[in-house]
Motif scaffolding. Structure first.
Motif, mmCIF file in Angstrom:
data_model
loop_
_atom_site.group_PDB
_atom_site.id
_atom_site.type_symbol
_atom_site.label_atom_id
_atom_site.label_comp_id
_atom_site.label_asym_id
_atom_site.label_seq_id
_atom_site.Cartn_x
_atom_site.Cartn_y
_atom_site.Cartn_z
ATOM 1 N N ARG A 81 0.842 -1.203 0.000
ATOM 2 C CA ARG A 81 0.000 0.000 0.000
ATOM 3 C C ARG A 81 0.881 1.259 0.000
ATOM 4 N N HIS B 152 -17.849 -2.347 2.271
ATOM 5 C CA HIS B 152 -19.223 -2.477 1.747
ATOM 6 C C HIS B 152 -20.148 -3.068 2.793
ATOM 7 N N ARG C 13 -6.794 6.738 -1.117
ATOM 8 C CA ARG C 13 -7.739 7.218 -0.104
ATOM 9 C C ARG C 13 -8.533 6.007 0.382
ATOM 10 N N PRO C 14 -8.576 5.753 1.746
ATOM 11 C CA PRO C 14 -9.294 4.559 2.227
ATOM 12 C C PRO C 14 -10.784 4.609 1.879
ATOM 13 N N LEU C 15 -11.350 3.460 1.564
ATOM 14 C CA LEU C 15 -12.785 3.366 1.297
ATOM 15 C C LEU C 15 -13.460 2.636 2.456
ATOM 16 N N GLN C 16 -14.693 2.973 2.730
ATOM 17 C CA GLN C 16 -15.471 2.277 3.763
ATOM 18 C C GLN C 16 -15.776 0.854 3.282
ATOM 19 N N GLU D 294 -9.920 1.555 -7.998
ATOM 20 C CA GLU D 294 -9.576 1.207 -6.623
ATOM 21 C C GLU D 294 -8.661 -0.004 -6.590
ATOM 22 N N THR E 276 -9.433 -4.914 2.346
ATOM 23 C CA THR E 276 -9.422 -3.498 2.717
ATOM 24 C C THR E 276 -9.221 -2.732 1.421
ATOM 25 N N ARG E 277 -10.115 -1.773 1.158
ATOM 26 C CA ARG E 277 -10.118 -1.147 -0.165
ATOM 27 C C ARG E 277 -9.672 0.308 -0.109
ATOM 28 N N TYR E 278 -9.014 0.737 -1.172
ATOM 29 C CA TYR E 278 -8.580 2.126 -1.316
ATOM 30 C C TYR E 278 -8.942 2.599 -2.711
ATOM 31 N N ALA E 279 -9.322 3.889 -2.787
ATOM 32 C CA ALA E 279 -9.549 4.504 -4.105
ATOM 33 C C ALA E 279 -8.282 5.226 -4.518
ATOM 34 N N GLY F 259 -7.406 -3.277 -3.666
ATOM 35 C CA GLY F 259 -7.749 -3.900 -2.379
ATOM 36 C C GLY F 259 -6.615 -4.786 -1.878
#
Ligand code: SAM
Ligand code: SF4
Ligand code: SF4
Length: 339
Positions: free
Chosen positions: A222, A237, A232-235, A254, A244-247, A256
């Motif tokens: 990462r 789903h 940028r971290p994503l919430q 994105e 763990t996902r990031y845009a 993950g």
């Protein structure tokens, strides 16, 4: 005296419900990836005995029983699921189960190009293709000398064209093996609108020669990616989401990370696995499975009761115990339970 049957839907000994099912359709594979099914340990004709596999009717009954217990997400896997005959027919039968909210498939992609459209039309909602490198020579080596990256890329393109949007790509990064593939894979995924997920190299099975030094922790990947393309971290789903996902901050999709070695997530593990011959594994690292065939032969309701009992006795949390003296040492092979 009969024991009180477990409530339906069941919870395990840590209060975890059963939400996801990963179902292996076949134990054979056309690749021999060294981290999963090393060629020197698994003969070429392994897993080709169709008689040992659950039939399409049995699979549908089994899935309906799991749905009764609360399963809403189903992933078809293997071995290599695209080797399974009559796959679109099976997908269509499973897609018709109304309570199933998600129907996905994981494949190595080598046979995907000619099958992508039929799978989409049959009702498959999501597809994940494993892709560990773009360099043809490295890709071939990582498939145990069996795979051509061009065929897999054609499969991914066909899936995209058939309406799988986005196509997900799984990459297992190994230290000193395919780390150089990091940016080429990301560039490819960003260019085509695919979502890349990095899975930490895991100590699954008994024959992949796992060593902790070979694991590239997600945090390190990462940070390397962020230095080139800010993230940028994503919430999540939903609760229990494995990746763990990031845009990408520039809006180009994105990425993950599945960090089962460096950041175990057993506390939220709602997943059961069933092998192609009908054995239930309540953990990816379980030593043995429970044979579901006798209960399956009695029908959907009997199987649901049986699985509820097994699930209510579950206490697995291997990734939290890894490296400690109490961690189980024998594990089922990855190619039997499909990841
Ligand atoms: N044959 C299909 C494929 O390769 O996509 C489906 C089955 S394969 C077992 C499912 C996933 O498990 C693949 O994405 C593969 O990369 C991953 N996998 C296999 N061995 C692994 C290991 N030792 N550590 C982490 N992931 C692994
Ligand atoms: Fe086959 Fe998938 Fe295992 Fe590779 S990871 S050997 S493609 S089952
Ligand atoms: Fe689930 Fe077992 Fe993985 Fe923990 S180690 S997340 S219990 S499959």
């Amino acid at each position: 005296m009969n024991a009180t049957p477990p409530p339906i839907p069941p919870h395990d000994l840590f209060g975890r419900p059963l939400r996801d099912l990963r179902l292996s359709l076949i134990e054979a594979c056309n690749f021999r990836c060294p981290y999963c099914m090393p060629a020197e340990r698994v003969p070429d004709d392994y897993g080709l005995d169709a008689a040992s596999r659950l039939s399409l009717d049995e699979i549908e009954t089994l899935v309906r029983a799991f749905v009764r217990l609360g399963v809403r997400k189903l992933r078809l896997t293997g071995g290599e699921p695209l080797l399974r005959r009559r796959l679109p027919e099976l997908v269509a039968r499973l897609a018709a189960i109304p309570e199933l909210e998600d129907l996905a498939l994981t494949t190595n992609g080598a046979l995907l190009a000619p099958q992508a459209r039929a799978l989409r039309e049959a009702g498959l909602r999501r597809i994940t293709v494993s892709l560990d490198a773009l360099d043809p020579g490295l890709f071939r080596a990582l498939s145990g000398g069996r795979g051509e990256v061009e065929a897999v890329l054609a499969g991914i393109a066909a899936a995209h064209a058939a309406g799988f949007a986005p196509v997900k790509l799984n990459c297992v990064m190994q230290r000193g093996v395919n780390e150089d593939a990091l940016f080429p894979l990301l560039e490819y995924a960003r260019r085509h609108g695919h979502v890349l997920r990095f899975i930490e190299f895991m100590d699954v099975g008994t024959c992949n020669g796992w060593r902790r030094e070979r694991v590239v922790p997600s945090r390190e990947l990462r940070d390397r990616i962020h230095a080139r393309w800010p993230l940028r971290p994503l919430q999540p789903h939903y609760r229990g989401e494995v990746a763990t996902r990031y845009a990408f901050a520039d809006g180009k999709g994105e990425v993950g990370f599945v960090s089962s070695v460096s950041e175990p997530f057993c506390g939220d593990c709602h997943r059961a696995r069933v092998s192609a011959d009908g054995r239930l594994y309540t953990c990816l690292f379980a030593a043995t499975g429970h044979d579901l065939r006798p209960a399956l032969a009695e029908g959907e309701a009997a199987l649901a009761r049986h699985v509820a009992t097994l699930w209510s006795q579950r206490a697995d949390r291997y990734s939290e115990l890894r490296g400690t003296p109490v961690a189980p040492r024998r594990h089922v092979e990855m190619f039997l339970v499909g990841g």
